[in-house]
Enzyme design. Structure first.
Site, PDB file in Angstrom:
ATOM      1  N   GLY A   1      -1.241  -0.610  -9.896  1.00  0.00           N
ATOM      2  CA  GLY A   1       0.128  -0.503 -10.372  1.00  0.00           C
ATOM      3  C   GLY A   1       1.046   0.078  -9.314  1.00  0.00           C
ATOM      4  O   GLY A   1       0.892  -0.150  -8.115  1.00  0.00           O
ATOM      5  N   SER A   2       1.993   0.904  -9.753  1.00  0.00           N
ATOM      6  CA  SER A   2       3.042   1.402  -8.859  1.00  0.00           C
ATOM      7  C   SER A   2       2.542   2.371  -7.798  1.00  0.00           C
ATOM      8  O   SER A   2       3.295   2.728  -6.886  1.00  0.00           O
ATOM      9  CB  SER A   2       4.150   2.062  -9.682  1.00  0.00           C
ATOM     10  OG  SER A   2       4.804   1.106 -10.487  1.00  0.00           O
ATOM     11  N   THR A   3       1.284   2.837  -7.899  1.00  0.00           N
ATOM     12  CA  THR A   3       0.757   3.694  -6.836  1.00  0.00           C
ATOM     13  C   THR A   3       0.633   2.917  -5.523  1.00  0.00           C
ATOM     14  O   THR A   3       0.444   3.511  -4.468  1.00  0.00           O
ATOM     15  CB  THR A   3      -0.620   4.273  -7.217  1.00  0.00           C
ATOM     16  OG1 THR A   3      -1.523   3.203  -7.508  1.00  0.00           O
ATOM     17  CG2 THR A   3      -0.509   5.190  -8.427  1.00  0.00           C
ATOM     18  N   LEU A   4       0.779   1.590  -5.574  1.00  0.00           N
ATOM     19  CA  LEU A   4       0.711   0.784  -4.354  1.00  0.00           C
ATOM     20  C   LEU A   4       2.078   0.664  -3.669  1.00  0.00           C
ATOM     21  O   LEU A   4       2.158   0.225  -2.514  1.00  0.00           O
ATOM     22  CB  LEU A   4       0.170  -0.612  -4.672  1.00  0.00           C
ATOM     23  CG  LEU A   4      -0.592  -1.310  -3.533  1.00  0.00           C
ATOM     24  CD1 LEU A   4      -1.903  -0.603  -3.272  1.00  0.00           C
ATOM     25  CD2 LEU A   4      -0.838  -2.774  -3.834  1.00  0.00           C
TER      26      LEU A   4
END
Length: 449
Positions: A252-255
């Protein structure tokens, strides 16, 4: 000489001597795995059946039925060696020894004991009843930890009891000790907090990985559900799998910080570059990418702080697919970390020539790519350590390894500043703020099937 040889054939035996398995310590020298001496009950079925009439006392001491004991001995009636029970407690061993039965003897062996039980179970793994590593670091370092059994000649009486030592053929050699990078205190804290969070959110599973960014050392690694390696009856295959290295998930947005890193390194964008995310959604082919609300025109730090999917997608489509893939791959996505643990997954990062526009857009915010918790922690460690990616190590290191530069120091510093804004008011991760400390991080949410 003939009579002496006949006597030796009946009374002189070669016995195996178990070797002590090496201990495992944490980084501060506290024991995580120890081997304790125990006795196992062995029998000479042939002699036992020939010279013993009443098996009730032995069956009671072994806590099995007489009928089952007789059947077991009959099945191995031609053998001179048979384990009746392995690793018995001292009271039971003494009780059986006091029976003075012909053909029954005790053999000294070692049993692995884990003082922290389930807290460090997934990292340490466990050994089987023969003291061979089956999972975790016990398996990865089995050859180092395992001792070498010895042999000696002994004189036995008609009851199979040793009445004299005739000397060593070879002495047992103890295994080597192993000092890990794990910090036992942090391991306990991580386990407690993960267990609490999994229970609170009614999750099926969860993982925590803590790394020392400057060295790549694993300070803590815990999973839920867990198991107690001291109680073999609690072991289930899906429980003793180390999910932190074997299971993959869409990050998810941790990338997004790595998408930003690729954009900044491409030279097409700067920290203060403006991105128009209006009207809060963006059509890519037949698909629509959405933000929670319309953020309008924002700079890159705000993109990270607010976690804009539209902004991240526009960055990814403005640079080449090769540039994005190279950056993700440089941070270790799509390849194993080299931890040495059995079953480690490399995750999923397909080749850039396969990507359509919508795939590039969704990869930018963590869909269409899969990582392990360890991979993600390692990649963030590189952001923390000025763009230097370190090899993951479960062993305590005397000095920091050189590592591999995957990002310019200035770019890594800029991204850390952006990640620091995530936990401040207006960011998506305010619960991670710790008074008195500078905290940097990134929230990540993905849809569940």
């Amino acid at each position: 000489e003939f009579l002496q040889a006949q006597a030796d054939a009946r009374h002189v035996r070669t016995v195996s001597l178990s070797a002590h398995r090496g201990m495992i310590y944490d980084r501060r020298g506290r024991p995580l795995a120890v081997s304790t001496p125990v006795d196992s009950i062995i029998a000479n079925p042939k002699q036992l059946l020939a010279e013993v009439d009443d098996f009730v006392p032995l069956a009671n001491a072994l806590e099995i039925k007489v009928k089952r004991l007789r059947k077991l001995l009959a099945q191995h009636s031609e053998r001179e060696f048979l384990y009746l029970r392995r690793h018995v407690n001292p009271d039971d061993a003494l009780r059986i020894k006091q029976l003075n039965l012909s053909g029954i003897d005790l053999r000294r062996e070692y049993k692995r004991y884990y003082p922290d039980a389930e807290v460090a179970a997934h990292v340490l793994g466990f050994t089987d009843i023969d003291d061979v590593g089956q999972e975790g670091l016990e398996r990865a370092y089995n050859d180092w930890l395992r001792g070498k059994a010895g042999k000696k000649r002994v004189l036995k009486d008609r009851y199979g009891r040793v009445i004299g030592d005739l000397g060593y053929i070879s002495e047992p050699q103890a295994g080597n000790d192993l000092q890990l990078s794990i910090d036992r205190r942090l391991q306990h804290l991580a386990y407690r907090e993960l267990k609490r969070a999994v229970k609170q959110h009614k999750a099926r599973s969860g993982s925590v990985v803590m790394l020392e960014a400057r060295t790549g050392e694993v300070l803590a690694m815990v999973n839920q559900p867990a198991f107690n390696p001291n109680d073999r009856s609690s072991m289930r295959g899906d429980w003793y799998r180390n999910r932190a290295v074997t299971d993959v998930f869409e990050p998810g947005s941790t990338l997004k910080p790595f998408t930003v890193a690729a954009a900044l390194e491409s030279g097409l964008f700067k920290v203060d570059s403006q991105i128009d995310t209006s009207p809060g959604y963006w059509r890519v082919g037949a698909n629509t990418i959405r933000d929670t609300i319309n953020y309008g025109v924002i700079d890159i730090p705000t993109l990270i702080q607010k976690s804009s999917n539209v902004g991240a997608s526009k960055l990814a489509l403005a640079i080449s697919a090769e540039q994005l893939w190279s950056t993700l791959n440089a941070f270790g996505f799509g390849e194993i970390s080299g931890s040495g643990l059995q079953g480690e997954s490399s995750g999923v990062l397909s080749e850039p020539w396969r990507w359509r526009d919508i795939e590039r857009a969704t990869i930018a915010f963590g869909y269409g790519v899969a990582v392990t918790p360890l991979q993600l922690a390692r990649a963030y460690g590189a952001l923390a350590d000025d763009g230097m990616l370190k090899q993951v190590s479960f062993l305590k290191l005397d000095e920091a390894p050189i590592g591999k530069r995957v990002l310019a120091s200035k770019t890594a510093s800029d991204i850390r500043d952006m990640l620091s804004r995530v936990v401040l008011p207006g960011g998506t991760g305010t619960l991670a703020s710790v008074p008195g400390y500078r905290v940097a991080g990134k929230t990540g949410t993905v849809k569940k099937a």
